[in-house]
Design an enzyme around this catalytic site. Structure first.
Site, PDB file in Angstrom:
ATOM      1  NE  ARG A  92       8.656   6.239   8.642  1.00  0.00           N
ATOM      2  CZ  ARG A  92       8.225   7.430   8.220  1.00  0.00           C
ATOM      3  NH1 ARG A  92       9.080   8.413   8.012  1.00  0.00           N
ATOM      4  NH2 ARG A  92       6.948   7.663   7.990  1.00  0.00           N
ATOM      5  CB  SER A  97       6.571   6.292  11.159  1.00  0.00           C
ATOM      6  OG  SER A  97       7.023   5.063  10.685  1.00  0.00           O
ATOM      7  CG  ASP A 115      -0.209  -0.227   2.538  1.00  0.00           C
ATOM      8  OD1 ASP A 115       1.036  -0.349   2.510  1.00  0.00           O
ATOM      9  OD2 ASP A 115      -0.865  -0.307   3.584  1.00  0.00           O
ATOM     10  CG  HIS A 116       3.118   2.483   3.292  1.00  0.00           C
ATOM     11  ND1 HIS A 116       2.119   1.662   3.752  1.00  0.00           N
ATOM     12  CD2 HIS A 116       3.338   3.394   4.275  1.00  0.00           C
ATOM     13  CE1 HIS A 116       1.762   2.063   4.959  1.00  0.00           C
ATOM     14  NE2 HIS A 116       2.479   3.107   5.304  1.00  0.00           N
ATOM     15  NE  ARG A 154       1.792   9.736  12.418  1.00  0.00           N
ATOM     16  CZ  ARG A 154       2.189   8.495  12.526  1.00  0.00           C
ATOM     17  NH1 ARG A 154       2.842   7.926  11.543  1.00  0.00           N
ATOM     18  NH2 ARG A 154       1.967   7.822  13.628  1.00  0.00           N
ATOM     19  CG  ASP A 210       1.419   1.535   9.483  1.00  0.00           C
ATOM     20  OD1 ASP A 210       2.002   1.852   8.430  1.00  0.00           O
ATOM     21  OD2 ASP A 210       0.640   2.300  10.080  1.00  0.00           O
TER      22      ASP A 210
END
Ligand code: MIC
Ligand code: SF4
Length: 792
Positions: free
Chosen positions: A677, A675, A133-134, A480, A198
């Protein structure tokens, strides 16, 4: 309040283990919840919901705690690895948990899978899914953008698809939708626990699931069958009373809560909603609220099981789960009289629509005051772009309310004055709103329907309408709005509101327009006011599943070959980090003293950098390039203390590393906000960083640093931040005799040679200290696996 129950207090709880077990076996004579076998999802055969474990765990925990439990506690403690021995003190103990499943999205899955591959296991221990999706950039519109993305990202998608097939992971192809919507539609279930790579994984709290965002290394633990560690969350109760009406939507509840709690107010806590107002919300609305709880740092957010969840489960072909949850309702709602660490009350009947921003999601302004704030703060009033959808707000209900507004504007002959984009959260939502004529409605007024993907929400936006540096405003229904997040333009003022407000505002083209009170002029020259938006919680004709975008793993994936080309610039196998040399860290230069907000977007930017998420060396070139140097106010320009020259952050960091000099980052409050990440931790580690010293950390980022063998240190006295500059060196002392819980002494050496000592604290526990010593948690896992092999 907090509760202390350790193994030492077990006897005091009144029940011996044998009497508890006797109680349990007596119960099974009647009939027990586990007698019924209900699959967790329609897509995974033979993987059953384990309500029996929750029931059994809670029997043990209740006998020990002897107090009414919040819903969050019931689900969390219901997943304890060892309910008998586990210390349970909210906000203090580290819990070892057994989540039911794992979810990863493509931008984080690459690193998670690369790490999982190093563990050398044949299959994931729990059901896992990966979602593409990203990596899809929004340029022209859904179909073409998707085709281009499939082409550009082929190598990465092929890697993920084959790795998923090999390790037994469900793979959602590009175009399927955004992870959190797919999870809600297919995998979320009341009372279950999931971790996801995520930060918006908590979206599944809208279906009563405890779903937490984590870094890839945490996901790897669970995929490898190791318990997941989480600091026992505090529980913040949000009591909802009354009923929303008019323009107020579930989004406004979380915008309001964000204003109250601020971006760090939820740290270490689960936000649990309760009270009569809950039953007035749709299931997807509850998911929106939980999704955006990530913006206040919450571990997750959660709603009690109710008829709205039942309706959504039924609408998504999961009636068996709904009826099973009905049977288990006593453990899917909080106990009467349970206590919250903090309580917030919101009367929905009085709640106004809000607009939050710019630059931070917690700057909350009710719509009635917003126009005045725009003028007072000199925010650009002209609205350039309105964007609806994303993982946060793309339900059928959201889309139908926005379509209602768009139809009304069209009936008055209006087209959108601002650019307008619509991101469906899933293929199912896209197909359903297409069937029900809403896409046509949006396109008729000038809207552009983007691919079912993250797109502009994470900087995957080829924005053409303004020049970089041009001051402008946009409004989104996303979650965000950090500086530069959507379009990499630091002068873009991004505001966040409900899809309803966004849609109404694009017809005015002006941020000061308040659809509750203001009129617009129709094409006939007559003034009109929008009526209150209406929509359907669920599609009356049922969902249209759209195109099938799911790849189920084969029964036996052992022969599947997962290839990573050594010459690839997108993927790179990982080389283990070096273990700690057992020495103190002496005279480590401050790489950068970051000023103000330093989110994961500042540490490891999104947008064009997403393409390097599977290649540590390449993505490390974005390390901290967005952080603001406190000494100069500039980004990506820091002093190389060795040469006296200024350079880009990654260049200076690599120069130190290559000279064998460890370095330290200094940061302010809530460092690493945003995030999940783990690249934000992997990159500094890869470039030779030893520690990050700051006033406070965001939860996921702090864990990510620990996992990768870096030291997250907190100023014991926050004011000491002011004693340090980017020309200083810091020594971290006494590491050899360090015991978790102790302070760590630091010596700051200033440019003029003067020194001073300060104290830092760290939340590192015994197990995590071992990660540091081993060089990373993954190194620990690998050596444990080797030891197992050797002894076999
Ligand atoms: C985000 O919303 O910031 C992201 C992009 O979804 C991240 C994940 C990532 O950086 O890949 C998140 O929320 O964790
Ligand atoms: Fe994607 Fe944005 Fe949701 Fe993150 S917040 S998962 S980038 S849509």
């Amino acid at each position: 309040m907090s509760r202390l129950v350790g193994s030492s207090l077990r006897g005091a709880a009144g029940l011996s283990r044998s009497s508890m077990l006797a109680g349990r076996s007596m119960a099974t004579v009647k009939s027990s919840i586990g007698d019924r076998k209900v699959e967790m999802s329609n897509l995974e055969q033979g993987r059953y919901i384990n309500y029996q474990r929750i029931e059994d765990n809670l029997q043990v925990v209740r006998s020990r705690l002897n107090t009414p439990l919040t819903l969050a506690e019931k689900i969390v403690y219901g997943h304890l690895d060892n309910p008998h021995e586990q210390d349970i003190q909210r906000g203090v103990s580290y819990l070892k948990l057994r989540p039911d499943r794992v979810a990863c999205q493509d931008a984080t899955a690459q690193m998670a899978i690369l790490q999982f591959m190093s563990a050398g296991l044949p299959q994931t221990a729990v059901p896992t899914s990966v979602h593409c999706d990203h990596l899809i950039q929004a340029q022209i519109g859904g179909v073409k953008d998707l085709a281009r993305a499939i082409d550009i990202n082929k190598e990465v998608y092929d890697f993920l698809a084959t790795a998923c097939a090999k390790y037994g992971i469900g793979f959602w192809k590009p175009g399927s939708g955004i992870i959190h919507q797919i999870i809600l539609e297919n995998y979320a279930a009341p009372g279950l626990m999931m971790i996801g790579t995520d930060s918006h994984t908590p979206n599944a709290g809208g279906l009563g699931m405890v779903a937490c965002g984590v870094g890839g290394a945490d996901a790897v633990d669970v995929m490898a069958g190791i318990p997941w560690e989480l600091k026992a969350p505090k529980v913040i109760g949000v009591y909802l009373d009354g009923k929303m009406s008019g323009w107020t939507t579930p989004k406004d509840i979380i915008l309001k809560v964000a204003g109250i709690l601020t971006v760090k107010g939820g740290t270490g806590a689960i936000i649990e909603y309760f009270g009569p107002g809950v039953d007035t919300l749709s299931c997807t609305g509850m998911a929106t609220i939980c999704n955006m709880g990530a913006e206040i740092g919450a571990t997750t957010s959660l709603f009690p099981y109710n008829s709205k969840m039942q309706g959504y489960l039924e609408a998504t072909n999961r009636s068996d789960i709904a009826s099973y949850a009905n049977e288990f309702r006593h453990n899917l709602t909080p106990d009467e009289g349970c206590e919250y660490d903090q309580r917030i009350e919101i009367n929905l009947s009085e709640l106004e629509p809000h607009v939050n921003g710019p630059f931070t999601p917690d700057l909350a302004t009710p719509i009635s005051k917003f126009a005045a704030e725009v003028k007072k703060n000199d925010w650009p009033a002209e609205l350039k772009v309105g964007l609806i959808g994303s993982c946060t707000n793309s339900s059928y209900e959201d889309m139908s309310r926005s379509a209602h507004i768009a139809r009304e504007a069209a009936a008055h002959g209006l087209k959108a004055k601002s650019l307008f984009t619509i991101t469906p959260g899933s293929e199912q939502v896209r197909a359903t709103i297409a069937r029900d004529g809403m896409i046509e409605t949006f396109e008729d007024i000038g809207g552009v329907v983007l691919a079912n993907a993250c797109g502009p929400c994470i900087g995957q936006w080829d924005r053409q309408d303004i020049q970089k540096g041009e001051k402008n405003s946009i409004i989104t229904s996303y979650n965000r709005n950090f500086t530069g997040r959507n379009d990499a333009n630091p002068a873009t003022h991004a505001f966040v509101a409900s899809p309803d407000l966004v849609t109404a505002m694009i017809f005015a083209g002006d941020l000061t327009f308040n659809p509750l009170t203001d009129s617009l002029k129709g094409s006939d020259g007559k003034e009109f006011k929008f009526t209150e938006p209406r929509g359907d919680e669920l599609p009356s004709r049922g969902y249209d599943p759209g195109e099938n975008t799911f790849q189920a793993p084969p029964k036996d994936g052992s022969s599947v070959n997962v290839a990573v080309s050594p010459s690839s610039d997108r993927l790179q196998l990982l080389t283990p980090f070096k273990p700690w040399d057992g020495k103190d860290i002496i005279d480590a230069p401050v790489l950068i003293k970051a000023k103000g907000k330093c989110t994961t977007d500042h540490i490891s930017a999104g947008g064009p950098w997403l393409k390097y998420r599977g290649h540590l060396e390449n993505i490390s070139q974005n390390c901290l390039i967005g952080a603001i140097n406190a000494d100069s106010g500039e980004a990506n320009k820091i002093l190389n203390q060795k040469t006296g020259e200024f350079g880009a952050v990654p260049t200076v960091a690599a120069a130190y590393r290559d000279a064998g000099i460890p370095w330290i980052v200094v940061g302010d409050e809530n460092y690493g906000e945003g995030s999940s990440r783990e690249h934000a931790a992997l990159e500094p580690r890869f470039l030779g960083g030893a520690a990050v010293l700051c006033r406070s950390f965001a939860r996921i980022h702090e864990t990510n640093l620990k996992k990768q063998g870096m030291l997250p240190l907190w100023f014991k006295n926050g004011a000491d931040y002011d004693k340090i500059s980017g020309t200083d060196k810091i020594s971290i002392l006494g590491l050899n005799s360090f015991k978790p819980g102790q302070d760590i002494e630091l010596e700051i050496k200033h440019e003029d040679g003067s020194t001073e000592k300060i104290l830092s604290t760290t939340s590192i526990n015994e197990g995590q200290w071992e990660w540091f010593k081993a060089g990373s948690a993954l190194n620990m896992m690998a050596s444990a696996a080797k030891a197992r092999e050797a002894s076999a």
